[in-house]
Design an enzyme around this catalytic site. Structure first.
Site, PDB file in Angstrom:
ATOM      1  CG  ASP A  60      -1.843   1.171   1.284  1.00 38.94           C
ATOM      2  OD1 ASP A  60      -2.166   1.731   0.218  1.00 38.94           O
ATOM      3  OD2 ASP A  60      -2.264   1.549   2.397  1.00 38.94           O
ATOM      4  CD  GLU A  63      -4.970   1.297  -2.292  1.00 37.53           C
ATOM      5  OE1 GLU A  63      -5.464   0.496  -1.492  1.00 37.53           O
ATOM      6  OE2 GLU A  63      -4.793   2.499  -2.053  1.00 37.53           O
ATOM      7  CG  ASP A  94      -0.606   3.210   6.132  1.00 37.37           C
ATOM      8  OD1 ASP A  94      -0.990   3.890   5.174  1.00 37.37           O
ATOM      9  OD2 ASP A  94      -0.528   3.639   7.299  1.00 37.37           O
TER      10      ASP A  94
END
Length: 164
Positions: A7, A67, A140
């Protein structure tokens, strides 16, 4: 199969490594790469790249899942996020690892059944799926684990359907 989920972010980059041995999900490690606020962007990207390179070398994932960039209201944030993604992609490429990208909405949908789920809902689902006693922190890191789980499930489905 070992998957590294990432992420990306210029201030905090979450990571999570999972193993899908015998179709069971198992967390290998997770955490966050934090870059000092006083560093300039180039130094932050160097820290992100170096840390991810070390993780890839240590855990040797088959795949790396990231992501996608989310284009919100703040164009500066989107640009910094894109640059952090670039550092992650470069670390993967330099280690000859394939990169797969997923929209945040698709990850949330895959894990919770709701593409608009909150980060806390995703965190609770990761806690349940990976059988943690406590919620994964920071968010996260739970997001990175969610990206890895989403990829592992999609890879499994793709391999299943390709045999038909």
């Amino acid at each position: 199969m070992i998957v590294l989920g990432i992420d990306p972010g210029s201030a905090v980059t979450g990571y999570g490594v999972i193993d899908t041995e015998r179709k069971k999900l198992k967390c290998v490690t997770y955490g966050a790469i934090r870059t000092p606020h006083e560093k300039d962007l180039a130094d932050k990207l160097k820290i992100i790249y170096g840390s991810l390179d070390e993780l890839i070398r240590e855990y040797n994932p088959r795949d790396i899942a990231l992501e996608d960039v989310f284009f919100g209201q703040n164009i500066q944030s989107a640009l910094k996020l894109g640059q952090a993604r670039g550092a992650a992609i470069l670390a993967a490429a330099n280690n000859e690892k394939p990169v797969f990208t997923y929209a945040a909405r698709a990850v949330k949908q895959a894990l919770t059944g709701n593409g608009a789920a909150s980060k806390e809902q995703v965190q609770r689902m990761i806690q349940s799926l990976l059988r943690f006693q406590e919620p994964v922190r920071p968010l996260d890191a739970s997001d990175a684990l969610a990206i890895a789980v989403c990829h592992a499930r999609r890879r499994e489905m793709h391999e299943l359907f390709s045999k038909l």
